[in-house]
Design an enzyme around this catalytic site. Sequence first.
Site, PDB file in Angstrom:
ATOM      1  N   ASP A   1       0.847  -1.197   0.000  1.00  0.00           N
ATOM      2  CA  ASP A   1       0.000   0.000   0.000  1.00  0.00           C
ATOM      3  C   ASP A   1       0.879   1.242   0.000  1.00  0.00           C
ATOM      4  O   ASP A   1       2.001   1.223   0.532  1.00  0.00           O
ATOM      5  CB  ASP A   1      -0.885   0.032   1.254  1.00  0.00           C
ATOM      6  N   LYS A   2       0.343   2.312  -0.539  1.00  0.00           N
ATOM      7  CA  LYS A   2       1.109   3.560  -0.663  1.00  0.00           C
ATOM      8  C   LYS A   2       1.714   4.009   0.677  1.00  0.00           C
ATOM      9  O   LYS A   2       2.853   4.439   0.746  1.00  0.00           O
ATOM     10  CB  LYS A   2       0.200   4.655  -1.233  1.00  0.00           C
TER      11      LYS A   2
END
Length: 239
Positions: free
Chosen positions: A57-58
């Site tokens: 995930d970012k």
Amino acid sequence: MRIPKLQDLILFENDDLLVVNKPPFISSLDEREGGEVSMLRLARQYCGDAQICHRLDKETSGCLIIAKNPAAYRLVAMQFERRKVKKVYHAVVNGTHTFEDVHVNLPILNIGNKNVSISRQDGKAAETIFNSLKYYKHYTLIECQPITGRMHQIRIHLATQRACIAGDDMYGGQSVFLSQIKRVYHIAKDEEELPIMKRFALHAKQVSFKIDAENEVTVEAPYPKDFATLIKLLDKFDV
């Protein structure tokens, strides 16, 4: 945000593969809107044929495997498919939780627009093992071992145990503020207190996989500055 050089992030490298310590707030792959830097773009500046072998995930930091050529990509992809890649994450969660080899086996349904839900009927198999590493007054440091690799798996599986990741507002997590853990804390009247971490507290700590037919490697990623600061402050003020 200062854009890092890939060379400064490398934890392991051979002729075929790289493992880097992905910084938070950089996407693994190019986002549809484009424009922003991604780990894929940074990797391809370093090596033209680079491919990202899995996603983080970012906001998640830590171990990210990058292949330098198609054969290496296939080698790692097959291991992911057969669930042979061992991944270990660390998360700081709200509340005190005693997890000893807790297996969460709840199917996850991708409902689109970067959202997932638990669905026994329509979801895909998802399994995570949780162990408590360190207890604080108001938080717990958890080791997470995802057996499968579904989107938001660790985040939603922890939420089902009422152990939401600190700062993960999508799944009910509350940010950590210094004023909550430090007894005497003063803030100027017109100032707004910011959370210790400006993201959810999840870090891909370790990854183990085969780099060829015979040899396996285990790579560990140190905490980035924000995660290390959170742990340091919890060690000091929340014991």
